[in-house]
Design a protein around this motif. Structure first.
Motif, PDB file in Angstrom:
ATOM      1  N   LYS A   1       1.081  -8.401  -4.355  1.00  0.00           N
ATOM      2  CA  LYS A   1       1.161 -10.210  -3.991  1.00  0.00           C
ATOM      3  C   LYS A   1      -0.521 -10.023  -4.185  1.00  0.00           C
ATOM      4  O   LYS A   1      -1.163 -10.470  -4.939  1.00  0.00           O
TER       5      LYS A   1
ATOM      6  N   LYS B   1       3.635  -1.817  -9.852  1.00  0.00           N
ATOM      7  CA  LYS B   1       4.118  -0.737  -8.264  1.00  0.00           C
ATOM      8  C   LYS B   1       3.033  -0.170  -8.376  1.00  0.00           C
ATOM      9  O   LYS B   1       1.097  -0.410  -8.492  1.00  0.00           O
TER      10      LYS B   1
ATOM     11  N   CYS C   1       3.530  -0.658  -0.711  1.00  0.00           N
ATOM     12  CA  CYS C   1       3.352  -1.420  -2.226  1.00  0.00           C
ATOM     13  C   CYS C   1       4.309  -2.846  -2.766  1.00  0.00           C
ATOM     14  O   CYS C   1       3.032  -3.305  -3.414  1.00  0.00           O
ATOM     15  N   GLU C   2       4.907  -2.966  -1.985  1.00  0.00           N
ATOM     16  CA  GLU C   2       5.071  -5.036  -2.258  1.00  0.00           C
ATOM     17  C   GLU C   2       3.823  -5.782  -1.763  1.00  0.00           C
ATOM     18  O   GLU C   2       3.590  -7.095  -3.012  1.00  0.00           O
ATOM     19  N   GLU C   3       2.834  -5.307  -0.655  1.00  0.00           N
ATOM     20  CA  GLU C   3       1.645  -5.744  -0.415  1.00  0.00           C
ATOM     21  C   GLU C   3       0.293  -5.874  -1.316  1.00  0.00           C
ATOM     22  O   GLU C   3      -0.013  -6.844  -1.683  1.00  0.00           O
TER      23      GLU C   3
ATOM     24  N   ILE D   1       7.489   1.478   1.508  1.00  0.00           N
ATOM     25  CA  ILE D   1       7.511   0.380   0.184  1.00  0.00           C
ATOM     26  C   ILE D   1       6.913  -1.475   0.553  1.00  0.00           C
ATOM     27  O   ILE D   1       6.809  -2.158   0.172  1.00  0.00           O
TER      28      ILE D   1
END
Ligand code: PLZ
Length: 449
Positions: free
Chosen positions: A116, A125, A111-113, A108
């Motif tokens: 950004k 996503k 995926c967050e990086e 996760i």
């Protein structure tokens, strides 16, 4: 000497103590011949013992300057401190559970990086995979599920992988496709704006190539049948071709007007390689989907598809995945790699590499007539070699130069549809002394030729 993330124990120097390849490498090469399938080649049969920063140390104790980064993978070096630290810690905790069985945080966090770092401030996503080819395949799956269309448009000189669908997407027959067909259907190839070889001249290239591509898509495929247009913002294996400025925005606009998913394949050009997080930023392009791999994880196998949340969510639950996709060790390595890119400002380093390289290569072009074109951005730089006084490709000089560089302890790679491009992909952490020493070797190789 530089200690930049190279691993403290590895001296940042070129050192030749045997012929290249040395006796131990020769021995291993014989074992390779007996045990490894002939289809799996090696550019330079020097067997690695350690690598980091800007060098690769071989089993004979030679230390080679690295202008290849394992094909644009080890942008942070082959043993970056944060990559080793985070991956080792994860390795000690657990190697695998399978994200589709019992998930874990690292996936996760990656995926967050990606949300950004990739262009655009829309909701995004991601899904994680193992290789670049797998990411491209999944981008096509997602685009087809979203659009309910089948056709995929790709470009001359494009490279997208070696699996069946990605072979179909790849332009060049030898060595990638020859004898491996039949290929996946519903793949259509259109012209790309290759300024150096555009017949009516570089100044007309963007406009004419875009018009031709759009005309072919409209007339031969039908825009309403196209799920995805897939392109590398800087074409890698095809010869480090930077599409003429204005070409990509026209293709993006056409995709947008026709409900086609625009996919930027940034597997080679992404993650600071061109002096920006992603090469498509150069013309302000916001892709619907972006595929990444290589530089993302400092050498561990990881790939991703990132894009508009509504497109990424089009595939049904359970429709995307794979046993190892987003392996926890690879995810930890990716977080270490991204941390290193931020901390050392590797975009700035890539830009400096471009400045040094283009300065030196420009001076060489004055002296050596066979350098037809110098191009690329950041630490993704190439020279296209031609016959004196023409633009006819010169693959034999290209091969000879690469060989001479290898013998002198410089790892360089070739590429290009015509096999006449020498490409330079140093780790972004390479010291400037090593960079210049590598260019000295290249210059000497030209002089000898
Ligand atoms: N898309 C733009 O550059 C891999 C290929 C080397 P994988 N390029 C190096 C070789 O000869 O196999 C690449 C790429 C672009 C997709 C890929 C495929 O990535 O991780 O090799 O599958």
């Amino acid at each position: 000497m530089t200690e930049l993330s190279g691993g403290p124990a590895l001296p940042q120097e070129r050192r030749l103590v045997t012929a290249i390849p040395g006796p131990k490498s020769q021995e291993l090469l014989a074992r390779k011949g007996a045990a490894v399938a002939a289809g799996v080649g090696s550019v330079l049969p020097v067997f690695a013992a350690r690598a980091g920063g800007g060098v690769i140390e071989d089993v004979d104790g030679n230390s080679l300057i690295d202008f290849g980064s394992g094909i644009a993978v080890t942008s942070v070096g082959s043993s970056a401190e944060a990559v080793v630290r985070r991956a080792s810690a994860q390795l000690a905790d657990f190697t695998h559970t399978c994200f589709m069985v019992t998930p874990y945080e690292g996936y996760i966090a990656v995926c967050e990086e990606l949300a950004k770092l990739t262009p655009g401030d829309h909701a995004k996503k991601s899904a994680l995979f193992n290789s670049g080819a797998e990411a491209v395949e999944n981008a096509v799956k997602i685009a087809r599920a979203y659009t309910k269309r089948q056709a995929v448009v790709v470009f001359d000189h494009g490279y997208h992988g070696r699996t069946n669908l990605t072979m179909a997407l790849t332009a060049k027959n030898m060595p990638y496709k020859h004898s491996f067909g039949p290929f996946a259907p519903e793949v259509y190839r259109v012209p790309v704006a290759y300024p150096y070889r555009w017949l009516t001249g570089a100044e007309n290239c963007a406009e004419e190539a875009a018009a031709q591509a759009i005309d072919m898509i409209s007339k031969q495929v039908g825009a309403e049948n196209v799920a995805a247009i897939v392109i590398e913002p800087v074409l890698g294996e095809g010869g480090f071709i930077e599409p003429a400025k204005g070409f990509l925005p026209k293709i993006v606009e056409f995709a947008k007007d026709n409900g086609i998913v625009f996919v930027a394949d940034e597997i080679q050009s992404g993650f600071c390689r061109t002096g920006q997080w992603f090469a498509c930023e150069d013309e302000g392009i916001v892709p619907d989907l972006i595929t990444t791999a290589k530089g993302i994880a400092g050498g561990l196998p990881l790939a991703a598809v990132t894009g508009r949340a509504e497109i990424m969510d089009a595939a049904h639950s359970g429709g995307l995945g794979g046993t190892y996709g987003g392996n926890p060790v690879a995810c930890a390595a990716a977080l270490g790699s991204i941390e290193t890119m931020r901390e050392l400002d590797l975009n700035a380093k890539a830009k400096r590499i471009e400045e040094v390289m283009k300065g030196r290569l420009g001076a060489m072009q004055e002296k050596f007539e066979i350098i037809g074109d110098i191009r690329g951005r950041g630490a993704m730089i190439a020279i296209e070699l031609v016959q004196p006084g023409s633009k006819d490709p010169n693959p034999s000089a290209t091969g000879a130069l690469a060989k001479a560089c290898h013998a002198a302890g410089l790892v360089v790679l070739t590429c290009g549809t015509y096999g006449n491009v020498l490409r330079f992909l140093p780790p972004l952490v390479i010291g400037e002394d090593l960079l210049n020493e590598g260019l000295d070797i290249l210059e000497e190789a030209f002089t000898q030729l």
